[in-house]
Enzyme design. Structure first.
Site, PDB file in Angstrom:
ATOM      1  N   HIS A 144       0.836  -1.209   0.000  1.00  0.00           N
ATOM      2  CA  HIS A 144       0.000   0.000   0.000  1.00  0.00           C
ATOM      3  C   HIS A 144       0.870   1.258   0.000  1.00  0.00           C
ATOM      4  CE1 HIS A 144      -3.373   2.617   1.529  1.00  0.00           C
ATOM      5  NE2 HIS A 144      -2.345   3.244   2.090  1.00  0.00           N
ATOM      6  N   GLU A 145       1.867   1.285   0.891  1.00  0.00           N
ATOM      7  CA  GLU A 145       2.732   2.468   0.993  1.00  0.00           C
ATOM      8  C   GLU A 145       3.613   2.629  -0.247  1.00  0.00           C
ATOM      9  OE1 GLU A 145       2.008   4.514   3.139  1.00  0.00           O
ATOM     10  OE2 GLU A 145       0.870   3.273   4.535  1.00  0.00           O
ATOM     11  N   HIS A 148       1.626   4.321  -2.847  1.00  0.00           N
ATOM     12  CA  HIS A 148       1.614   5.783  -2.730  1.00  0.00           C
ATOM     13  C   HIS A 148       2.827   6.392  -3.430  1.00  0.00           C
ATOM     14  CE1 HIS A 148      -1.810   6.842  -0.291  1.00  0.00           C
ATOM     15  NE2 HIS A 148      -1.472   6.027   0.710  1.00  0.00           N
ATOM     16  N   GLU A 222      -6.139   7.002  -1.184  1.00  0.00           N
ATOM     17  CA  GLU A 222      -6.082   5.837  -0.309  1.00  0.00           C
ATOM     18  C   GLU A 222      -6.697   4.619  -0.985  1.00  0.00           C
ATOM     19  OE1 GLU A 222      -4.512   5.302   2.642  1.00  0.00           O
ATOM     20  OE2 GLU A 222      -3.677   7.268   2.169  1.00  0.00           O
TER      21      GLU A 222
END
Length: 291
Positions: A144-145, A148, A222
């Site tokens: 997930h990070e 980003h 997100e």
């Protein structure tokens, strides 16, 4: 906290710039005939984007200081080695340079990524997550990070913030000029101290309203980062991680000033949903399940 620190630094830069420019008298867009709107817009664009760019460049340093993140240069144990290797593998899969990796002291299960470009980033995980989460779920959170970072969210945020800053400064000065002209009783040109005081007040008020736009972007990204985590690792692991985070977020030990930083945003701000940096976890889980 990634978003919160970015906004705080940005607003601080704008306020300091406004005060310095006012003291120095650098207000070329004001004449005896009033405001030159074209010059004012150009002036605001220069300083508006300067504030957001400075915030971006300082983002990683500010994050390290605020979260007390300890960079892992040489792994001290097998968990740290696993963390370094996993981030490197995910970064390679996402097509970016391996970010710096850190662990920050927090009981809460959280993680964040920041940095001024996708090849000079930082990914950090809380000690609580390292202690309690199974490796496959930590890997999904890292995905997930990394998502980003690979999606260039901080750079895009900078561009959005630059545009927002420009119009915050622009309309704050128009409003400040109107207030000053209303309060002044003489017919002389130029402006008085009322203009500078009112402009700073309007910048703060308009800045809060403009933050709603930035927070909307944060919430939207997100969902995209959740999908990136699912693609880099697996959908089932990303879902499991979000479900576990939801259960743990019901009792949070992380300070509210840290909440906007990571994958787990904690409680919604008291100003409501429009100023929330993250969507509700239930919405994220549902969106990922339907993706």
């Amino acid at each position: 906290m990634r978003i919160l620190l970015f906004l705080a630094t940005n607003i601080a830069v704008l306020i300091v710039a406004s005060i310095v420019l006012s003291v120095l008298g650098v207000d070329r867009y004001i004449s005896n005939d009033g405001l030159n709107l074209g010059s004012l817009l150009a002036f605001c664009a220069v300083f508006g984007f300067t504030g957001s760019i400075i915030s971006l460049l300082l983002s990683k340093k500010m994050a390290k200081m605020s979260a007390r993140a300890q960079i892992i240069d040489s792994p001290a144990n097998h968990k740290e080695k696993w963390l370094l290797d996993t981030v490197a593998q995910l970064a390679h899969k996402a097509g970016i340079k391996t970010p710096e990796v850190a662990i920050f002291p927090s009981h809460d299960a959280n993680a964040f990524a920041t940095g001024w470009n996708k090849n000079d980033a930082l990914v950090a995980v809380s000690q609580g997550m390292m202690d309690r989460f199974p490796p496959n779920e930590i890997e999904a959170v890292l995905g997930h990070e990394i998502g980003h970072v690979a999606n260039g969210d901080m750079v895009t945020l900078t561009l959005i913030q630059g545009v927002v800053n420009t119009f915050v400064m622009f309309f704050a000065r128009i409003a400040g000029y109107a207030v000053d002209q209303f309060l002044r009783k003489d017919d002389e040109g130029g402006v008085g101290w009322g203009y500078y005081i009112a402009t700073i007040i309007f910048e703060i008020l308009f800045g809060i309203l403009a933050s709603m736009i930035v927070m909307w972007f944060s919430r939207y990204r997100e969902y995209k980062a959740d999908i990136a985590g699912a693609q880099l690792v697996s959908k089932s692991d990303m879902m499991a991680a979000l479900i576990r985070i939801k259960k743990e977020s019901e009792v949070s030990h992380m300070p509210e000033t840290m909440m906007a930083f990571g994958i787990n945003a904690g409680k919604r701000p008291t100003l409501g949903e429009l100023l929330a940096s993250h969507p509700p976890l239930d919405d994220r889980i549902k969106a990922l399940a339907n993706s």
